[in-house]
Write an enzyme that holds these catalytic residues in place. Sequence first.
Site, PDB file in Angstrom:
ATOM      1  N   CYS A 122       0.826  -1.212   0.000  1.00 20.55           N
ATOM      2  CA  CYS A 122       0.000   0.000   0.000  1.00 20.55           C
ATOM      3  C   CYS A 122       0.864   1.266   0.000  1.00 20.55           C
ATOM      4  CB  CYS A 122      -0.918  -0.034   1.223  1.00 20.55           C
ATOM      5  SG  CYS A 122      -1.799   1.490   1.551  1.00 20.55           S
ATOM      6  N   CYS A 154       0.089   3.837   2.734  1.00 26.66           N
ATOM      7  CA  CYS A 154       0.537   3.309   4.033  1.00 26.66           C
ATOM      8  C   CYS A 154       2.020   3.603   4.235  1.00 26.66           C
ATOM      9  CB  CYS A 154       0.302   1.803   4.116  1.00 26.66           C
ATOM     10  SG  CYS A 154      -1.426   1.311   3.941  1.00 26.66           S
TER      11      CYS A 154
END
Length: 133
Positions: free
Chosen positions: A59, A62
């Site tokens: 991600c 993230c």
Amino acid sequence: MRGFIANSLKPHMRSFALRRSFTSSRILRKVNAVESFGDYNTRISADKVTVVDFYADWCGPCKYLKPFLEKLSEQNQKASFIAVNADKFSDIAQKNGVYALPTMVLFRKGQELDRIVGADVKTLSSLLAKYQE
């Protein structure tokens, strides 16, 4: 290779490189990775605010968020920060209704206080201030 680089630096740069390396490792320990479902339950049941960062290694947002969480963990000693890999612990993510990453959920004594979907550091900072009063 590391020894060669450290030895080739000027003395004042050598101390900077070592200091920076030490500081980074110290900060990284502030956002603790969850190791099991029991570990997760114990941590969110604490008396202080616990920020749970649901993330995945693939991600992008993230990865962007990680250094900000580390910095916030340094600045907010009254809160605890944990990270849950949503791929590894999909049962925990599902139990918490996490369907988008990153998702940050704030807990105190096992009760959800608030939730942020996305890499919204400003909102997280203001929520931490709100719940630590």
